[in-house]
Design an enzyme around this catalytic site. Structure first.
Site, PDB file in Angstrom:
ATOM      1  N   GLU A 266     -12.529   3.589  14.379  1.00  0.00           N
ATOM      2  CA  GLU A 266     -11.230   2.975  14.098  1.00  0.00           C
ATOM      3  C   GLU A 266     -10.842   2.118  15.291  1.00  0.00           C
ATOM      4  O   GLU A 266     -11.034   2.521  16.436  1.00  0.00           O
ATOM      5  CB  GLU A 266     -10.107   4.013  13.918  1.00  0.00           C
ATOM      6  CG  GLU A 266     -10.145   4.864  12.684  1.00  0.00           C
ATOM      7  CD  GLU A 266      -8.966   5.847  12.636  1.00  0.00           C
ATOM      8  OE1 GLU A 266      -7.996   5.668  13.409  1.00  0.00           O
ATOM      9  OE2 GLU A 266      -9.019   6.786  11.836  1.00  0.00           O
ATOM     10  N   GLU A 315      -0.159   1.503   4.565  1.00  0.00           N
ATOM     11  CA  GLU A 315      -0.077   2.741   3.778  1.00  0.00           C
ATOM     12  C   GLU A 315       1.353   3.278   3.868  1.00  0.00           C
ATOM     13  O   GLU A 315       1.741   3.863   4.879  1.00  0.00           O
ATOM     14  CB  GLU A 315      -1.087   3.762   4.311  1.00  0.00           C
ATOM     15  CG  GLU A 315      -2.529   3.302   4.186  1.00  0.00           C
ATOM     16  CD  GLU A 315      -3.500   4.241   4.871  1.00  0.00           C
ATOM     17  OE1 GLU A 315      -3.837   5.285   4.270  1.00  0.00           O
ATOM     18  OE2 GLU A 315      -3.900   3.946   6.016  1.00  0.00           O
ATOM     19  N   LYS A 318       2.417   7.095   4.865  1.00  0.00           N
ATOM     20  CA  LYS A 318       2.071   7.727   6.141  1.00  0.00           C
ATOM     21  C   LYS A 318       3.349   8.124   6.883  1.00  0.00           C
ATOM     22  O   LYS A 318       4.384   7.457   6.780  1.00  0.00           O
ATOM     23  CB  LYS A 318       1.221   6.786   6.999  1.00  0.00           C
ATOM     24  CG  LYS A 318      -0.158   6.510   6.408  1.00  0.00           C
ATOM     25  CD  LYS A 318      -1.112   5.915   7.406  1.00  0.00           C
ATOM     26  CE  LYS A 318      -1.695   6.988   8.297  1.00  0.00           C
ATOM     27  NZ  LYS A 318      -2.809   6.499   9.133  1.00  0.00           N
ATOM     28  N   GLU A 324       2.591   3.416  12.063  1.00  0.00           N
ATOM     29  CA  GLU A 324       1.512   3.992  11.267  1.00  0.00           C
ATOM     30  C   GLU A 324       1.433   3.368   9.872  1.00  0.00           C
ATOM     31  O   GLU A 324       0.376   3.390   9.242  1.00  0.00           O
ATOM     32  CB  GLU A 324       1.700   5.507  11.139  1.00  0.00           C
ATOM     33  CG  GLU A 324       1.425   6.270  12.416  1.00  0.00           C
ATOM     34  CD  GLU A 324      -0.043   6.199  12.828  1.00  0.00           C
ATOM     35  OE1 GLU A 324      -0.918   6.439  11.968  1.00  0.00           O
ATOM     36  OE2 GLU A 324      -0.317   5.880  13.999  1.00  0.00           O
TER      37      GLU A 324
END
Length: 343
Positions: A266, A315, A318, A324
């Site tokens: 990542e 997303e 999250k 995030e």
């Protein structure tokens, strides 16, 4: 090789062969470099495209590597025959169950063997499990059981079993050559490193210059984090990504694995939600990262560095902090947030 005994015709033939071989090698190197960047596919959102639409988007953008975080059968079905290389994740909450060998065999049969037409390259047994976590003691037994199950199906030559770590397991990260696994992490990670070494597997590491910058902007400037710093620092580094990664390499050396490959499982930058989190910085980071990982680091100059960008989409489910929820390269409607070429 001494070619002095060859006739002129032989010399011509040999020259042609060597020329063709050179073209093949250079093409392979170029292809490998182009293939070095994948994208993590997180699905923690309630507004995201279908799995098949996502796989089609990967293919249309020339993204040939994907990381998925659990045994998502809908995603695996969509990946059949796609030729996309995959990191398949074992979620942290499944680790304890896989300390049972029978359960690990069942897992491999159901999610790996049944998808023989999906190019699974790595199985990440856990993601960022802290050394003191309740799941930490399950990581290595689960890895061993998954490895045994992979071997029993004769897939050990195709699929490597590993785990993904946070780089915070490395203490004394500056200068990078001083990097060593922390006292807290050592008893946890050293047997895992031995396991990886014995199976010829890489270590997966999640490398974020963003968090290092916001946690300590005085020592990790924005330019240093974004690959835009012009001069080297006193340790000989021009960017924070190389410094973090070389700290991991140094820690592996001290753990007895000086030649172990590290896959950057990542790396990303948020476009909103916190300090220095904006579209301009994020686009700069991703573009510079894609170019940079075609090469190596000061400690390991021979690239490319296999790297997975985080992440395909924002997303929205999250948890906090807000950053995030803002790491996506694409919006939920599949439109690109940045003008990025993945090739």
């Amino acid at each position: 090789m001494d070619h002095t005994f060859l006739s002129s015709r032989g010399n011509t033939a040999m020259t042609t062969i060597l020329l063709l071989f050179g073209i093949l090698i250079s093409t392979t190197v170029e292809f490998t470099g182009a293939q070095s960047v994948g994208v993590c596919y997180g699905a923690n959102g309630d507004n995201l495209p279908s799995r098949q639409e996502v796989v089609d988007l990967y293919k249309s953008k020339g993204i040939n590597r994907m990381r998925i975080y659990d045994q998502d059968e809908e995603a695996l079905q969509a990946l059949r025959g796609s030729n996309i290389e995959v990191i398949l994740g074992v979620p942290n909450d499944k680790l304890q169950s896989l300390t049972d060998a029978g359960a690990a065999n069942d897992w491999v049969n159901k999610y790996v063997k049944a998808y023989s037409d999906v190019k699974i390259k790595y199985i990440a047994v856990g993601n960022e499990v802290p050394p003191g976590d309740a799941a930490a003691g399950s990581v290595l037994p689960a890895m061993r059981n998954i490895q045994n199950a992979i071997s029993s199906t004769n897939l050990q030559g195709q699929i490597k079993v590993s785990l993904a770590i946070k780089t915070s397991l490395v203490a004394n990260p500056y200068p990078p050559e001083n990097g060593v696994f922390s006292d807290e992490a050592r008893s946890y990670i050293t047997p895992i490193v031995d396991f990886l070494k014995s199976n010829g597997a890489p270590l997966l590491a999640n490398v974020y210059t963003y968090f290092a910058h916001v946690d300590d902007p005085q020592h990790n400037s924005l330019n240093y984090a974004l690959f835009t710093q012009q001069e080297k620092n006193d340790a000989g580094y021009q960017n924070l990504f190389d410094a973090i990664l070389d700290g991991v390499y140094a820690a592996l050396e001290k753990a007895g694995a000086p030649y172990m490959k590290v896959v950057v499982s990542e790396s990303g930058w948020p476009s909103a939600g916190g300090d220095a989190a904006n579209v301009q910085n994020a686009e700069s980071y991703y573009k510079n990262l894609i170019q940079h990982v075609k090469g190596g680091t000061p400690k390991r100059p021979n690239g490319p560095i296999e790297t997975y960008l985080f992440a395909m989409f924002d997303e929205n489910r999250k948890p906090d902090p807000e950053t995030e929820r803002n790491f996506g390269l694409f919006r939920p409607d599949k439109s690109a947030k940045y003008q990025i070429s993945f090739n």
